[in-house]
Design a protein around this motif. Sequence first.
Motif: not given
Length: 89
Positions: A61-78, A80-87
């Motif tokens: 959950t710690v990793f998932r929470d951090r990845m969610d935060a990164c995805a949200q931070a990147l959202e205005p600029f890209v 695509w979602s890093p979570l989608d890319v990882l999967r």
Amino acid sequence: AALVADGRDGFLRRLDALADGRSTPGLVEGAARAGGRVAFVFPGQGAQWPRMAVDLLDTSTVFRDRMDACAQALEPFVDWSPLDVLRDP
């Protein structure tokens, strides 16, 4: 410092310049700002493989929470979602 060279000789010349305090093409020096934080580091050395973080996403959950935060931070600029890319297979 970062060195860029197309072979051993060029790399050694840049290392010599770095050791001697000289500037040369292919050698970049700088200083990090105090208090900065790293979000991602991409080594570019081929140590990655497809879906390498999926198990961690699903079990930590710690990793998932951090990845969610990164995805949200990147959202205005890209667009695509890093979570989608990882999967992505």
